[in-house]
Design a protein around this motif. Structure first.
Motif, PDB file in Angstrom:
ATOM      1  N   PRO A   6      -0.744  15.381  -1.887  1.00 45.10           N
ATOM      2  CA  PRO A   6      -1.925  14.606  -2.263  1.00 45.10           C
ATOM      3  C   PRO A   6      -2.341  13.630  -1.169  1.00 45.10           C
ATOM      4  CG  PRO A   6       0.015  13.730  -3.347  1.00 45.10           C
ATOM      5  CD  PRO A   6       0.447  14.975  -2.620  1.00 45.10           C
ATOM      6  N   ARG A   7      -3.602  13.237  -1.208  1.00 42.36           N
ATOM      7  CA  ARG A   7      -4.077  12.163  -0.328  1.00 42.36           C
ATOM      8  C   ARG A   7      -3.745  10.851  -1.041  1.00 42.36           C
ATOM      9  NH1 ARG A   7      -9.395  12.385  -0.728  1.00 42.36           N
ATOM     10  NH2 ARG A   7      -9.732  10.334  -1.552  1.00 42.36           N
ATOM     11  N   VAL A   8      -2.981  10.014  -0.392  1.00 42.55           N
ATOM     12  CA  VAL A   8      -2.562   8.752  -0.997  1.00 42.55           C
ATOM     13  C   VAL A   8      -3.382   7.617  -0.417  1.00 42.55           C
ATOM     14  CG1 VAL A   8      -0.641   7.135  -1.289  1.00 42.55           C
ATOM     15  CG2 VAL A   8      -0.245   9.598  -1.496  1.00 42.55           C
ATOM     16  N   GLU A   9      -3.981   6.823  -1.306  1.00 39.53           N
ATOM     17  CA  GLU A   9      -4.700   5.627  -0.886  1.00 39.53           C
ATOM     18  C   GLU A   9      -3.834   4.422  -1.202  1.00 39.53           C
ATOM     19  OE1 GLU A   9      -8.768   5.387  -2.104  1.00 39.53           O
ATOM     20  OE2 GLU A   9      -9.274   7.216  -1.020  1.00 39.53           O
ATOM     21  N   SER A  10      -4.196   3.288  -0.608  1.00 37.16           N
ATOM     22  CA  SER A  10      -3.382   2.092  -0.771  1.00 37.16           C
ATOM     23  C   SER A  10      -4.233   0.850  -0.546  1.00 37.16           C
ATOM     24  CB  SER A  10      -2.232   2.116   0.232  1.00 37.16           C
ATOM     25  OG  SER A  10      -2.733   2.154   1.557  1.00 37.16           O
ATOM     26  N   THR A  11      -3.634  -0.294  -0.840  1.00 29.64           N
ATOM     27  CA  THR A  11      -4.236  -1.579  -0.471  1.00 29.64           C
ATOM     28  C   THR A  11      -3.272  -2.263   0.473  1.00 29.64           C
ATOM     29  OG1 THR A  11      -3.241  -2.675  -2.346  1.00 29.64           O
ATOM     30  CG2 THR A  11      -5.494  -1.926  -2.616  1.00 29.64           C
ATOM     31  N   PRO A  12      -3.583  -2.418   1.746  1.00 28.34           N
ATOM     32  CA  PRO A  12      -4.774  -1.936   2.445  1.00 28.34           C
ATOM     33  C   PRO A  12      -4.746  -0.416   2.550  1.00 28.34           C
ATOM     34  CG  PRO A  12      -3.177  -2.691   4.036  1.00 28.34           C
ATOM     35  CD  PRO A  12      -2.610  -3.008   2.673  1.00 28.34           C
ATOM     36  N   ASN A  13      -5.876   0.195   2.911  1.00 27.06           N
ATOM     37  CA  ASN A  13      -5.937   1.652   2.866  1.00 27.06           C
ATOM     38  C   ASN A  13      -5.865   2.344   4.216  1.00 27.06           C
ATOM     39  OD1 ASN A  13      -6.058   4.060   1.377  1.00 27.06           O
ATOM     40  ND2 ASN A  13      -8.197   4.295   1.934  1.00 27.06           N
ATOM     41  N   ASP A  14      -6.049   1.627   5.304  1.00 24.17           N
ATOM     42  CA  ASP A  14      -6.030   2.307   6.602  1.00 24.17           C
ATOM     43  C   ASP A  14      -5.516   1.366   7.680  1.00 24.17           C
ATOM     44  OD1 ASP A  14      -8.253   0.717   7.625  1.00 24.17           O
ATOM     45  OD2 ASP A  14      -9.512   1.937   6.324  1.00 24.17           O
ATOM     46  N   SER A  15      -5.356   1.905   8.861  1.00 25.90           N
ATOM     47  CA  SER A  15      -4.786   1.136   9.962  1.00 25.90           C
ATOM     48  C   SER A  15      -5.752   0.100  10.532  1.00 25.90           C
ATOM     49  CB  SER A  15      -4.331   2.074  11.076  1.00 25.90           C
ATOM     50  OG  SER A  15      -5.422   2.821  11.570  1.00 25.90           O
ATOM     51  N   ASP A  16      -7.024   0.133  10.147  1.00 22.53           N
ATOM     52  CA  ASP A  16      -7.995  -0.852  10.622  1.00 22.53           C
ATOM     53  C   ASP A  16      -8.072  -2.084   9.726  1.00 22.53           C
ATOM     54  OD1 ASP A  16      -8.709   0.755  12.781  1.00 22.53           O
ATOM     55  OD2 ASP A  16     -10.241   1.803  11.614  1.00 22.53           O
ATOM     56  N   THR A  17      -7.503  -2.000   8.526  1.00 24.35           N
ATOM     57  CA  THR A  17      -7.533  -3.107   7.578  1.00 24.35           C
ATOM     58  C   THR A  17      -6.165  -3.777   7.578  1.00 24.35           C
ATOM     59  OG1 THR A  17      -9.084  -1.871   6.203  1.00 24.35           O
ATOM     60  CG2 THR A  17      -7.983  -3.740   5.187  1.00 24.35           C
ATOM     61  N   LEU A  18      -6.152  -5.079   7.728  1.00 23.88           N
ATOM     62  CA  LEU A  18      -4.897  -5.811   7.819  1.00 23.88           C
ATOM     63  C   LEU A  18      -4.378  -6.177   6.434  1.00 23.88           C
ATOM     64  CD1 LEU A  18      -2.843  -7.154   9.750  1.00 23.88           C
ATOM     65  CD2 LEU A  18      -4.236  -9.237   9.589  1.00 23.88           C
ATOM     66  N   GLY A  19      -3.177  -5.685   6.126  1.00 24.87           N
ATOM     67  CA  GLY A  19      -2.468  -6.126   4.936  1.00 24.87           C
ATOM     68  C   GLY A  19      -1.629  -7.326   5.316  1.00 24.87           C
ATOM     69  N   ALA A  20      -1.074  -8.008   4.328  1.00 22.04           N
ATOM     70  CA  ALA A  20      -0.352  -9.235   4.624  1.00 22.04           C
ATOM     71  C   ALA A  20       1.089  -9.190   4.144  1.00 22.04           C
ATOM     72  CB  ALA A  20      -1.070 -10.422   3.991  1.00 22.04           C
ATOM     73  N   VAL A  21       1.954  -9.748   4.958  1.00 20.70           N
ATOM     74  CA  VAL A  21       3.347  -9.935   4.565  1.00 20.70           C
ATOM     75  C   VAL A  21       3.361 -10.729   3.264  1.00 20.70           C
ATOM     76  CG1 VAL A  21       5.474 -11.147   5.184  1.00 20.70           C
ATOM     77  CG2 VAL A  21       4.225  -9.857   6.930  1.00 20.70           C
ATOM     78  N   GLY A  22       4.168 -10.277   2.319  1.00 23.18           N
ATOM     79  CA  GLY A  22       4.319 -10.995   1.053  1.00 23.18           C
ATOM     80  C   GLY A  22       3.318 -10.623  -0.025  1.00 23.18           C
ATOM     81  N   LEU A  23       2.279  -9.858   0.327  1.00 20.72           N
ATOM     82  CA  LEU A  23       1.309  -9.427  -0.680  1.00 20.72           C
ATOM     83  C   LEU A  23       1.597  -7.977  -1.075  1.00 20.72           C
ATOM     84  CD1 LEU A  23      -2.111 -10.896   0.494  1.00 20.72           C
ATOM     85  CD2 LEU A  23      -0.618 -11.705  -1.348  1.00 20.72           C
ATOM     86  N   PRO A  24       1.409  -7.640  -2.340  1.00 25.65           N
ATOM     87  CA  PRO A  24       1.719  -6.276  -2.805  1.00 25.65           C
ATOM     88  C   PRO A  24       0.813  -5.216  -2.183  1.00 25.65           C
ATOM     89  CG  PRO A  24       1.441  -7.777  -4.657  1.00 25.65           C
ATOM     90  CD  PRO A  24       0.996  -8.508  -3.430  1.00 25.65           C
ATOM     91  N   VAL A  25       1.426  -4.098  -1.849  1.00 24.46           N
ATOM     92  CA  VAL A  25       0.710  -2.889  -1.430  1.00 24.46           C
ATOM     93  C   VAL A  25       0.794  -1.923  -2.602  1.00 24.46           C
ATOM     94  CG1 VAL A  25       0.710  -0.915   0.153  1.00 24.46           C
ATOM     95  CG2 VAL A  25       1.264  -3.202   1.013  1.00 24.46           C
ATOM     96  N   TRP A  26      -0.352  -1.506  -3.116  1.00 27.52           N
ATOM     97  CA  TRP A  26      -0.415  -0.512  -4.192  1.00 27.52           C
ATOM     98  C   TRP A  26      -0.639   0.849  -3.554  1.00 27.52           C
ATOM     99  CZ3 TRP A  26      -2.378  -1.614  -9.625  1.00 27.52           C
ATOM    100  CH2 TRP A  26      -2.120  -2.929 -10.004  1.00 27.52           C
ATOM    101  N   LEU A  27      -0.033   1.897  -4.121  1.00 25.57           N
ATOM    102  CA  LEU A  27      -0.215   3.268  -3.639  1.00 25.57           C
ATOM    103  C   LEU A  27      -0.543   4.167  -4.820  1.00 25.57           C
ATOM    104  CD1 LEU A  27       2.889   2.477  -1.828  1.00 25.57           C
ATOM    105  CD2 LEU A  27       1.197   3.675  -0.478  1.00 25.57           C
ATOM    106  N   TRP A  28      -1.488   5.099  -4.617  1.00 27.60           N
ATOM    107  CA  TRP A  28      -1.864   6.017  -5.684  1.00 27.60           C
ATOM    108  C   TRP A  28      -2.475   7.284  -5.099  1.00 27.60           C
ATOM    109  CZ3 TRP A  28      -4.614   1.735  -4.285  1.00 27.60           C
ATOM    110  CH2 TRP A  28      -5.956   1.911  -3.959  1.00 27.60           C
ATOM    111  N   VAL A  29      -2.415   8.350  -5.876  1.00 27.35           N
ATOM    112  CA  VAL A  29      -3.018   9.626  -5.482  1.00 27.35           C
ATOM    113  C   VAL A  29      -4.530   9.497  -5.658  1.00 27.35           C
ATOM    114  CG1 VAL A  29      -3.230  12.084  -6.027  1.00 27.35           C
ATOM    115  CG2 VAL A  29      -0.968  10.972  -6.043  1.00 27.35           C
TER     116      VAL A  29
END
Length: 151
Positions: A6-29
């Motif tokens: 499956p294609r998995v999306e997330s928060t953040p969703n790609d390498s151009d968007t900065l996620g943050a240490v300590g904040l949750p990353v969600w993953l889903w199909v």
């Protein structure tokens, strides 16, 4: 059956968007359906023998790139768009930035787990485990506040 990872999306969703240490990353199909999350069935006949197979998606193992592997028993839950709660079923919180990784990105290795049950009209049956893999990359950094005027 044309099963695929499956294609998995997330928060953040790609390498151009900065996620943050300590904040949750969600993953889903992102593309659920018969070929990515099942179930998917087909039959084939050769002479007097017919075999029917049914593939069922049983979840994902995701190597998060930081030494952690998470097990998601289903397709995950799509991020609702607001809040900082952790995912109820498929997520991770990074404790370090991705700066020291190749290209400054964590590489997530995603393995989708399937079980294919088959049975023939001759009474034979069995089960075939099947793993399909894909990957994605995430940039995780650190946000800092700067106060410039406290009047």
């Amino acid at each position: 059956m044309h099963l695929r990872a499956p294609r998995v999306e997330s928060t953040p969703n790609d390498s151009d968007t900065l996620g943050a240490v300590g904040l949750p990353v969600w993953l889903w199909v992102a593309n659920p359906g018969p070929t990515t999350t099942g179930p998917n069935s087909t039959s084939a006949t050769a002479g007097d023998v017919t075999v029917t197979a049914t593939a069922k998606f049983s979840g994902m193992s995701i190597d998060m790139g930081d030494g952690t592997t998470i097990e998601c028993t289903g397709p995950g839950t799509e991020y609702p768009g607001t809040g900082i709660e952790e995912s109820p079923d498929c997520g991770h919180v990074y404790e370090q930035m991705s700066d020291d990784q190749p290209n400054g990105l964590y590489t997530l290795n995603i393995t989708a787990h399937w079980t294919v049950d088959w049975a023939s009209n001759t009474g034979e049956d069995g089960q075939i485990p099947l793993d399909l893999t894909t990957d994605k990359q995430l940039r995780i950094g650190s946000y800092q506040s700067v106060v410039t005027d406290v009047s």
